[in-house]
Design a protein around this motif. Structure first.
Motif, mmCIF file in Angstrom:
data_model
loop_
_atom_site.group_PDB
_atom_site.id
_atom_site.type_symbol
_atom_site.label_atom_id
_atom_site.label_comp_id
_atom_site.label_asym_id
_atom_site.label_seq_id
_atom_site.Cartn_x
_atom_site.Cartn_y
_atom_site.Cartn_z
ATOM 1 N N GLU A 1 -11.126 9.783 7.035
ATOM 2 C CA GLU A 1 -10.552 8.593 7.684
ATOM 3 C C GLU A 1 -10.631 7.383 6.755
ATOM 4 O O GLU A 1 -9.684 6.592 6.669
ATOM 5 C CB GLU A 1 -11.287 8.304 8.989
ATOM 6 N N ARG A 2 -11.740 7.249 6.030
ATOM 7 C CA ARG A 2 -11.892 6.118 5.112
ATOM 8 C C ARG A 2 -10.871 6.192 3.982
ATOM 9 O O ARG A 2 -10.229 5.194 3.637
ATOM 10 C CB ARG A 2 -13.310 6.097 4.540
ATOM 11 N N LEU A 3 -10.700 7.380 3.402
ATOM 12 C CA LEU A 3 -9.762 7.523 2.285
ATOM 13 C C LEU A 3 -8.333 7.229 2.717
ATOM 14 O O LEU A 3 -7.565 6.608 1.976
ATOM 15 C CB LEU A 3 -9.857 8.929 1.700
ATOM 16 N N LEU A 4 -7.964 7.649 3.916
ATOM 17 C CA LEU A 4 -6.599 7.420 4.387
ATOM 18 C C LEU A 4 -6.394 5.996 4.887
ATOM 19 O O LEU A 4 -5.253 5.556 5.059
ATOM 20 C CB LEU A 4 -6.243 8.418 5.488
ATOM 21 N N SER A 5 -7.483 5.253 5.090
ATOM 22 C CA SER A 5 -7.351 3.862 5.543
ATOM 23 C C SER A 5 -6.749 2.972 4.460
ATOM 24 O O SER A 5 -6.282 1.865 4.755
ATOM 25 C CB SER A 5 -8.716 3.305 5.966
ATOM 26 N N ILE B 1 0.986 9.806 1.121
ATOM 27 C CA ILE B 1 -0.107 10.725 1.419
ATOM 28 C C ILE B 1 -0.467 10.678 2.901
ATOM 29 O O ILE B 1 -0.729 11.717 3.525
ATOM 30 C CB ILE B 1 -1.343 10.397 0.556
ATOM 31 N N ARG B 2 -0.454 9.493 3.489
ATOM 32 C CA ARG B 2 -0.752 9.399 4.923
ATOM 33 C C ARG B 2 0.343 10.069 5.748
ATOM 34 O O ARG B 2 0.067 10.728 6.754
ATOM 35 C CB ARG B 2 -0.923 7.946 5.349
ATOM 36 N N LYS B 3 1.591 9.911 5.317
ATOM 37 C CA LYS B 3 2.688 10.573 6.022
ATOM 38 C C LYS B 3 2.524 12.088 5.939
ATOM 39 O O LYS B 3 2.760 12.809 6.929
ATOM 40 C CB LYS B 3 4.028 10.149 5.418
ATOM 41 N N MET B 4 2.108 12.597 4.791
ATOM 42 C CA MET B 4 1.847 14.019 4.649
ATOM 43 C C MET B 4 0.775 14.463 5.639
ATOM 44 O O MET B 4 0.871 15.527 6.270
ATOM 45 C CB MET B 4 1.398 14.327 3.218
ATOM 46 N N ALA B 5 -0.265 13.645 5.788
ATOM 47 C CA ALA B 5 -1.356 13.974 6.711
ATOM 48 C C ALA B 5 -0.854 14.022 8.151
ATOM 49 O O ALA B 5 -1.247 14.908 8.926
ATOM 50 C CB ALA B 5 -2.476 12.942 6.579
ATOM 51 N N GLU B 6 0.018 13.100 8.505
ATOM 52 C CA GLU B 6 0.519 13.071 9.882
ATOM 53 C C GLU B 6 1.438 14.253 10.165
ATOM 54 O O GLU B 6 1.461 14.778 11.285
ATOM 55 C CB GLU B 6 1.222 11.741 10.152
ATOM 56 N N VAL B 7 2.205 14.672 9.150
ATOM 57 C CA VAL B 7 3.043 15.856 9.317
ATOM 58 C C VAL B 7 2.168 17.083 9.566
ATOM 59 O O VAL B 7 2.464 17.930 10.410
ATOM 60 C CB VAL B 7 3.937 16.078 8.076
ATOM 61 N N ALA B 8 1.067 17.160 8.832
ATOM 62 C CA ALA B 8 0.199 18.340 8.910
ATOM 63 C C ALA B 8 -0.746 18.314 10.102
ATOM 64 O O ALA B 8 -1.015 19.366 10.705
ATOM 65 C CB ALA B 8 -0.599 18.473 7.621
ATOM 66 N N TYR C 1 -8.614 14.092 12.427
ATOM 67 C CA TYR C 1 -9.446 13.971 11.232
ATOM 68 C C TYR C 1 -10.433 15.121 11.091
ATOM 69 O O TYR C 1 -10.790 15.515 9.981
ATOM 70 C CB TYR C 1 -10.206 12.640 11.252
ATOM 71 N N ARG C 2 -10.876 15.683 12.204
ATOM 72 C CA ARG C 2 -11.839 16.774 12.126
ATOM 73 C C ARG C 2 -11.221 17.992 11.441
ATOM 74 O O ARG C 2 -11.813 18.587 10.534
ATOM 75 C CB ARG C 2 -12.335 17.135 13.526
ATOM 76 N N SER C 3 -10.012 18.352 11.829
ATOM 77 C CA SER C 3 -9.347 19.510 11.221
ATOM 78 C C SER C 3 -8.965 19.229 9.772
ATOM 79 O O SER C 3 -9.106 20.084 8.896
ATOM 80 C CB SER C 3 -8.098 19.876 12.029
ATOM 81 N N LEU C 4 -8.479 18.016 9.532
ATOM 82 C CA LEU C 4 -8.107 17.643 8.164
ATOM 83 C C LEU C 4 -9.326 17.708 7.257
ATOM 84 O O LEU C 4 -9.280 18.268 6.154
ATOM 85 C CB LEU C 4 -7.514 16.233 8.172
ATOM 86 N N ALA C 5 -10.441 17.147 7.699
ATOM 87 C CA ALA C 5 -11.652 17.117 6.890
ATOM 88 C C ALA C 5 -12.173 18.518 6.618
ATOM 89 O O ALA C 5 -12.628 18.822 5.500
ATOM 90 C CB ALA C 5 -12.721 16.277 7.588
ATOM 91 N N ALA C 6 -12.112 19.389 7.613
ATOM 92 C CA ALA C 6 -12.589 20.757 7.430
ATOM 93 C C ALA C 6 -11.781 21.466 6.347
ATOM 94 O O ALA C 6 -12.326 22.198 5.518
ATOM 95 C CB ALA C 6 -12.507 21.519 8.749
ATOM 96 N N ALA C 7 -10.465 21.234 6.332
ATOM 97 C CA ALA C 7 -9.608 21.873 5.331
ATOM 98 C C ALA C 7 -9.874 21.340 3.932
ATOM 99 O O ALA C 7 -9.685 22.050 2.938
ATOM 100 C CB ALA C 7 -8.144 21.669 5.702
ATOM 101 N N ARG D 1 0.835 -1.194 0.000
ATOM 102 C CA ARG D 1 0.000 0.000 0.000
ATOM 103 C C ARG D 1 0.876 1.252 0.000
ATOM 104 O O ARG D 1 1.941 1.282 0.601
ATOM 105 C CB ARG D 1 -0.914 0.012 1.229
ATOM 106 N N PRO D 2 0.418 2.305 -0.680
ATOM 107 C CA PRO D 2 1.166 3.570 -0.649
ATOM 108 C C PRO D 2 1.244 4.113 0.765
ATOM 109 O O PRO D 2 0.447 3.749 1.643
ATOM 110 C CB PRO D 2 0.325 4.490 -1.543
ATOM 111 N N MET D 3 2.195 4.998 0.990
ATOM 112 C CA MET D 3 2.402 5.544 2.328
ATOM 113 C C MET D 3 2.485 7.071 2.335
ATOM 114 O O MET D 3 2.146 7.726 3.320
ATOM 115 C CB MET D 3 3.700 4.969 2.920
#
Length: 364
Positions: A334-338, A305-312, A319-325, A301-303
């Protein structure tokens, strides 16, 4: 609030709704939905809320113009010539949704790109990429997706899309060209690797021709992928005649490709004769292995994009802040990053370095 009609069309196609289905869900006519999408009519706040609820998206999704559109005509799926126009449109909308998340995350990190279009034949191009990856010519690439992500290639993990494998594109973000491969994660591990290698060939060899359905371009992409994953020098050393099913079954876990791919590669290199080629495929069919081979290869599985999310957005992910952005619901983010591997995870039998990159400086 500001409203953009084309965003309703984009969201509707993302959710596989026809105009009629959406109209029925919100209790209005199809004609009204069509007028809203073309901005001939403006929806009331109450109707917009119903549309957002039906399409499971926040109202904020419709308040910004579509930042990225992937024309369905630009998508080519490996070995899937019979895909319907509707299925291709759905795939483009899903990719746009995932890309919107990725581009939002890219605002927080710097990811250098180390690959560029190549102007040479497919075999030479594959050898150059193997050199760039520092993989010896007689050795397999153990973690293909991780390796490409370290070169700055975005590998997008798409949710299950029936009968679709992968496609590629160069996307423009802040004046930078990002090579991107989108892969559907519901395929066997060996097919996934071939799909990724095939799309990489298109990215590097056909940047100005992506979206064109031409047999010669497909042939070049296949040749690139074959040399990348099964280099000729190695095959001539390891795929020795007479080639049997036992031979290819033993090489499969080493080269992480299917038995069928090894047989075809041997045939292309004239290690396997025409008669042997047909005989081996008859044996595969008799054993029921054309559709499902024994000893499946683990899915990588790719990694990135999820690493980018964790950095940010930290670990565990906010997930609430990420989703709002990204203008989506937290459960969808959460589903997409799973579909991505956690940065510390590794595919069974595969080891690799975790992709790393610096956080962007944000001025106060």
């Amino acid at each position: 609030m500001m409203f953009y009609g084309p965003r309703i069309r984009q969201a509707r196609e993302l959710r596989e709704f026809t105009q009629g289905k959406l109209a029925k869900a919100v209790g209005v006519s199809q004609a009204l939905i069509a007028s809203i999408e073309t901005e001939l009519r403006l929806p009331s706040e109450a109707l917009l809320a119903k549309i957002a609820q039906a399409l499971t998206l926040p109202i904020a999704y419709f308040s910004e113009p579509q930042s990225l559109e992937i024309p369905p005509s630009s998508l080519l799926f490996r070995a899937r010539a019979s895909i319907s126009n509707r299925a291709v449109t759905e795939a483009s909308r899903v990719a746009e949704h995932v890309l919107a998340l990725a581009t939002s995350l890219a605002k927080h990190v710097d990811i250098p790109v180390h690959v560029h279009p190549l102007h040479c034949d497919p075999t030479e191009a594959a050898r150059r990429i193997r050199e760039l990856l520092r993989v010896p010519p007689l050795e397999p690439i153990p973690a293909l997706i991780r390796s490409l992500e370290r070169l700055g290639i975005w590998v997008l993990a798409l949710p299950v899309l029936k009968d679709r494998d992968a496609f590629c594109m160069w996307i423009e973000i802040d004046g930078r060209s990002i090579p991107t491969i989108a892969v559907c994660m519901d395929q066997p591990g060996d097919r996934l690797r071939l799909s990724v290698a095939h799309e990489l060939g298109h990215l590097l060899l056909h940047k100005d021709k992506l979206g064109r359905i031409r047999s010669d371009l497909e042939k070049e992409a296949f040749a690139f992928g074959a040399e990348l994953l099964m280099p000729e020098a190695a095959m001539r050393k390891e795929l020795l005649p007479p080639v049997t099913l036992t031979t290819v079954s033993q090489l499969k876990p080493r080269w992480l490709v299917s038995m069928q791919a090894l047989i075809r590669r041997g045939h292309d290199l004239r290690i396997v004769t025409e008669r042997q080629y047909h005989y081996l495929f008859q044996r595969l069919s008799a054993a029921g292995w054309r559709k499902e081979e024994p000893n499946p290869i683990a899915i990588e599985r790719p990694m990135l994009i999820r690493k980018m999310a964790e950095v940010a957005y930290g670990t565990p992910l906010d997930y609430r802040s990420l989703a709002a952005a990204c203008h989506m619901l937290p459960q969808e983010a959460e589903r997409l990053l799973s579909f991505y591997a956690a940065p510390k995870a590794a595919t069974s039998g595969v080891t690799s370095k975790v992709v790393s990159f610096p956080r962007k400086r944000v001025n106060a």
